[in-house]
Design an enzyme around this catalytic site. Structure first.
Site, PDB file in Angstrom:
ATOM      1  N   SER A 163       3.665  10.562 -10.935  1.00 34.65           N
ATOM      2  CA  SER A 163       2.757  10.879 -12.040  1.00 34.65           C
ATOM      3  C   SER A 163       3.182  12.161 -12.746  1.00 34.65           C
ATOM      4  CB  SER A 163       1.328  11.034 -11.519  1.00 34.65           C
ATOM      5  OG  SER A 163       0.954   9.921 -10.755  1.00 34.65           O
TER       6      SER A 163
HETATM    7  N1  SAH Z   1       1.054   9.697  -6.338  1.00 40.08           N
HETATM    8  C1  SAH Z   1       2.277   8.988  -6.470  1.00 40.08           C
HETATM    9  C2  SAH Z   1       2.185   7.994  -7.605  1.00 40.08           C
HETATM   10  C3  SAH Z   1       2.957   6.773  -7.302  1.00 40.08           C
HETATM   11  S1  SAH Z   1       2.652   5.430  -8.384  1.00 40.08           S
HETATM   12  C4  SAH Z   1       3.432   9.936  -6.622  1.00 40.08           C
HETATM   13  O1  SAH Z   1       3.186  11.143  -6.793  1.00 40.08           O
HETATM   14  O2  SAH Z   1       4.570   9.521  -6.540  1.00 40.08           O
HETATM   15  C5  SAH Z   1       1.360   4.561  -7.521  1.00 40.08           C
HETATM   16  C6  SAH Z   1       1.688   4.046  -6.162  1.00 40.08           C
HETATM   17  O3  SAH Z   1       0.588   3.221  -5.768  1.00 40.08           O
HETATM   18  C7  SAH Z   1       2.930   3.175  -6.066  1.00 40.08           C
HETATM   19  O4  SAH Z   1       3.779   3.712  -5.086  1.00 40.08           O
HETATM   20  C8  SAH Z   1       2.396   1.803  -5.646  1.00 40.08           C
HETATM   21  O5  SAH Z   1       3.249   1.096  -4.777  1.00 40.08           O
HETATM   22  C9  SAH Z   1       1.095   2.179  -4.957  1.00 40.08           C
HETATM   23  N2  SAH Z   1       0.114   1.094  -4.866  1.00 40.08           N
HETATM   24  C10 SAH Z   1      -0.205   0.144  -5.789  1.00 40.08           C
HETATM   25  N3  SAH Z   1      -1.158  -0.673  -5.306  1.00 40.08           N
HETATM   26  C11 SAH Z   1      -1.452  -0.238  -4.049  1.00 40.08           C
HETATM   27  C12 SAH Z   1      -2.336  -0.689  -3.027  1.00 40.08           C
HETATM   28  N4  SAH Z   1      -3.143  -1.750  -3.177  1.00 40.08           N
HETATM   29  N5  SAH Z   1      -2.368  -0.006  -1.858  1.00 40.08           N
HETATM   30  C13 SAH Z   1      -1.565   1.091  -1.661  1.00 40.08           C
HETATM   31  N6  SAH Z   1      -0.702   1.559  -2.588  1.00 40.08           N
HETATM   32  C14 SAH Z   1      -0.636   0.900  -3.768  1.00 40.08           C
END
Ligand code: SAH
Length: 219
Positions: free
Chosen positions: A69
């Site tokens: 993000s």
């Molecule tokens: N906070 C993270 C943002 C990653 S993007 C960072 O700083 O890198 C969002 C993440 O949510 C992705 O890695 C994706 O795989 C995860 N995600 C999506 N749906 C999900 C679910 N149902 N349960 C757990 N993780 C999930």
């Protein structure tokens, strides 16, 4: 020698300081959050090829079709999470590269984080270990179900957007606890803050945002 965590050139303290000033100008007021952004080395959470852009206020790819993000959004969500009453135990859904996790872990006592993509979780775990962060617990699973065995939580933060509020995440909040989560579809999402009350939830919308979708099941 300059350590990998301190960085040099485009990843130096001066570059980080510039990011912090920008976040302050853009309305981040909590000094503890700004200090966390200053001290967590974002460049180790992205590919080496992108490290020189790590302190720009932009989202970056982290592999597997996911993104880290934008720092402003990380700071804004964190500011809502750590606002009084200060939480000590926080659940994060969507570990991704682990950057938001590391920021949270520097501000609260315990962070529980759930990710549905195994390789991302493994890499995030390695990075946090390298930073000697030892107040984070990791789970490979579908975050729509939260982590009931470890709750209730003082606050929950989700970094992927479901189409509607997942009931399980509300159920795992203490009364008075806050859930910070983007809600919507690929076209339109709102960052929302829900506060659990004795009888249900209070809701407020903060900003329109763009997150990857919260999917179902494990990958
Ligand atoms: N906070 C993270 C943002 C990653 S993007 C960072 O700083 O890198 C969002 C993440 O949510 C992705 O890695 C994706 O795989 C995860 N995600 C999506 N749906 C999900 C679910 N149902 N349960 C757990 N993780 C999930």
């Amino acid at each position: 020698m300059i350590s990998r965590f301190e960085g040099s050139g485009m990843t130096s303290m001066r570059t980080r300081e510039r990011l912090v000033s920008r976040l302050r100008d853009d309305g981040i007021t909590d000094e503890r959050v700004l200090e966390a952004i200053r001290s967590v080395p974002r460049h180790i959470f992205v590919d080496e090829a992108l490290a020189s852009r790590a302190y720009e206020d932009i989202a970056l790819p982290i592999g597997m079709g996911q993104t880290i993000s934008q720092p402003f959004i990380v700071a804004l969500m964190t500011q809502f999470i750590v606002a009084p009453p200060a939480p000590s135990c926080v659940l994060e859904i969507g570990t991704g590269c682990g950057y938001q996790t590391a920021v949270l872990a520097s501000l609260v006592s315990r962070v529980y984080t759930v990710e549905r993509i195994d390789v991302l979780l493994t890499r995030a775990r390695q990075r946090l270990r390298a930073l000697e962060t030892n107040n984070v617990w990791f789970k490979y699973g579908d975050g729509n179900f939260g982590w009931p065995e470890c709750g209730p939580f003082d606050a929950v933060l989700a970094t992927a957007a479901p189409p509607r509020l997942p009931d399980k995440l509300v159920e795992q909040l203490v009364v008075g606890g806050r859930l910070v989560i983007p809600i919507g579809d690929a076209r339109r999402q709102w960052l929302k803050v829900f506060t659990r009350t004795e009888s249900g939830v209070e809701e407020s919308s903060v900003a329109d945002v763009s997150f990857v979708p919260m999917l179902r099941g494990k990958q």
